[in-house]
Enzyme design. Structure first.
Site, PDB file in Angstrom:
ATOM      1  N   ASN A 119       9.946  -1.753   6.372  1.00 15.87           N
ATOM      2  CA  ASN A 119       9.769  -1.553   4.937  1.00 15.87           C
ATOM      3  C   ASN A 119       8.930  -0.299   4.742  1.00 15.87           C
ATOM      4  OD1 ASN A 119      11.133  -3.958   4.131  1.00 15.87           O
ATOM      5  ND2 ASN A 119       9.350  -5.145   4.764  1.00 15.87           N
TER       6      ASN A 119
ATOM      7  N   THR B  42       3.619  -4.187   3.005  1.00 14.46           N
ATOM      8  CA  THR B  42       2.291  -4.727   2.684  1.00 14.46           C
ATOM      9  C   THR B  42       1.205  -4.171   3.604  1.00 14.46           C
ATOM     10  OG1 THR B  42       2.687  -6.668   4.078  1.00 14.46           O
ATOM     11  CG2 THR B  42       3.201  -6.887   1.735  1.00 14.46           C
TER      12      THR B  42
ATOM     13  N   HIS C  50       5.572  -0.100  11.145  1.00 12.23           N
ATOM     14  CA  HIS C  50       5.893  -1.233  12.014  1.00 12.23           C
ATOM     15  C   HIS C  50       7.361  -1.585  11.879  1.00 12.23           C
ATOM     16  CE1 HIS C  50       4.379  -2.798   8.155  1.00 12.23           C
ATOM     17  NE2 HIS C  50       5.237  -3.801   8.301  1.00 12.23           N
TER      18      HIS C  50
ATOM     19  N   HIS D 239       0.813   0.688   7.955  1.00 13.51           N
ATOM     20  CA  HIS D 239       0.807   1.228   9.326  1.00 13.51           C
ATOM     21  C   HIS D 239       2.233   0.969   9.822  1.00 13.51           C
ATOM     22  CE1 HIS D 239      -1.337   1.676  13.445  1.00 13.51           C
ATOM     23  NE2 HIS D 239      -0.045   1.513  13.707  1.00 13.51           N
TER      24      HIS D 239
ATOM     25  N   HIS E 244       9.954  -4.724  12.361  1.00  9.40           N
ATOM     26  CA  HIS E 244      10.118  -6.168  12.534  1.00  9.40           C
ATOM     27  C   HIS E 244      11.329  -6.389  13.443  1.00  9.40           C
ATOM     28  CE1 HIS E 244       7.724  -7.351   8.818  1.00  9.40           C
ATOM     29  NE2 HIS E 244       8.038  -6.109   8.497  1.00  9.40           N
TER      30      HIS E 244
ATOM     31  N   CYS F  19      -7.355  -0.409   8.128  1.00 11.68           N
ATOM     32  CA  CYS F  19      -5.985  -0.797   8.476  1.00 11.68           C
ATOM     33  C   CYS F  19      -5.973  -2.020   9.404  1.00 11.68           C
ATOM     34  CB  CYS F  19      -5.273   0.379   9.139  1.00 11.68           C
ATOM     35  SG  CYS F  19      -3.637  -0.055   9.741  1.00 11.68           S
TER      36      CYS F  19
ATOM     37  N   GLY G  76       8.461  -3.238  -0.489  1.00  9.97           N
ATOM     38  CA  GLY G  76       7.612  -4.393  -0.201  1.00  9.97           C
ATOM     39  C   GLY G  76       6.745  -4.236   1.042  1.00  9.97           C
TER      40      GLY G  76
HETATM   41  P1  AMP Z   1       5.500  -5.614   5.732  1.00  6.42           P
HETATM   42  O1  AMP Z   1       5.474  -6.570   4.578  1.00  6.42           O
HETATM   43  O2  AMP Z   1       6.840  -5.070   6.095  1.00  6.42           O
HETATM   44  O3  AMP Z   1       4.450  -4.533   5.566  1.00  6.42           O
HETATM   45  O4  AMP Z   1       5.094  -6.478   7.009  1.00  6.42           O
HETATM   46  C1  AMP Z   1       3.792  -6.857   7.295  1.00  6.42           C
HETATM   47  C2  AMP Z   1       3.888  -8.059   8.182  1.00  6.42           C
HETATM   48  O5  AMP Z   1       2.635  -8.252   8.809  1.00  6.42           O
HETATM   49  C3  AMP Z   1       4.233  -9.367   7.468  1.00  6.42           C
HETATM   50  O6  AMP Z   1       5.453  -9.901   7.990  1.00  6.42           O
HETATM   51  C4  AMP Z   1       3.034 -10.264   7.756  1.00  6.42           C
HETATM   52  O7  AMP Z   1       3.393 -11.614   7.971  1.00  6.42           O
HETATM   53  C5  AMP Z   1       2.462  -9.632   9.017  1.00  6.42           C
HETATM   54  N1  AMP Z   1       1.045  -9.878   9.248  1.00  6.42           N
HETATM   55  C6  AMP Z   1       0.042  -9.776   8.345  1.00  6.42           C
HETATM   56  N2  AMP Z   1      -1.148 -10.056   8.941  1.00  6.42           N
HETATM   57  C7  AMP Z   1      -0.878 -10.324  10.247  1.00  6.42           C
HETATM   58  C8  AMP Z   1      -1.662 -10.688  11.374  1.00  6.42           C
HETATM   59  N3  AMP Z   1      -2.996 -10.814  11.284  1.00  6.42           N
HETATM   60  N4  AMP Z   1      -1.047 -10.900  12.558  1.00  6.42           N
HETATM   61  C9  AMP Z   1       0.301 -10.795  12.652  1.00  6.42           C
HETATM   62  N5  AMP Z   1       1.100 -10.446  11.636  1.00  6.42           N
HETATM   63  C10 AMP Z   1       0.527 -10.221  10.442  1.00  6.42           C
HETATM   64 ZN    ZN Z   2      -3.326   1.661  11.224  1.00  5.45          ZN
END
Ligand code: AMP
Ligand code: ZN
Length: 120
Positions: free
Chosen positions: A93, A101, A106, A104, A108, A11, A99
């Protein structure tokens, strides 16, 4: 360097919390960690994550609901600190159709400009 409950070695966000992958830290306490999104979708784009590996909203239950409440207190604190007095959006999300990605949980925080589009 923070301890992650149920650390998942695959993760990305567990690795960020543990300090194994660098991040631009905004806030940290015993329960959660906040950092700037690497690909910002607004002038201010911050992610707030629990220090426990919870996959998504789908894994929220009576066992961890207090943690989620705490995260929202932190969201409001960060927004005040970042000067988002004109408003901001909080997005999470959940799962592939939405969507998500990074699996874990989170939240925004998006703000710093009037948003062009409203989904709901
Ligand atoms: P989601 O698509 O809702 O799962 O959001 C995942 C978010 O993580 C996206 O907005 C990515 O730009 C962000 N993200 C991916 N890798 C990193 C990283 N190394 N540091 C900070 N943000 C990241
Ligand atoms: Zn995690």
């Amino acid at each position: 360097m923070s301890e992650v409950l149920n650390y998942d070695e695959n993760c990305l966000f567990c690795k960020i919390i543990a300090g194994e992958i660098p991040s631009e830290k905004i806030y940290e306490d015993r329960l959660c960690y906040a950092f700037r999104d690497i690909n910002p979708q607004a002038p201010t784009h911050i992610l707030v994550v629990p220090k426990a590996h919870i996959k998504s909203v789908a894994e929220i239950s009576s066992k961890n609901e207090a943690l989620v409440g705490h995260i929202f207190t932190v969201v409001a604190k960060i927004a005040r600190r970042e000067g988002l007095e004109n408003g901001y959006r909080v997005v999470t999300n959940c799962g592939p159709d939405a969507g998500q990605t990074v699996p874990h949980l989170h939240f925004h925080i998006l703000g710093g400009a009037k948003m062009a589009e409203k989904m709901v």
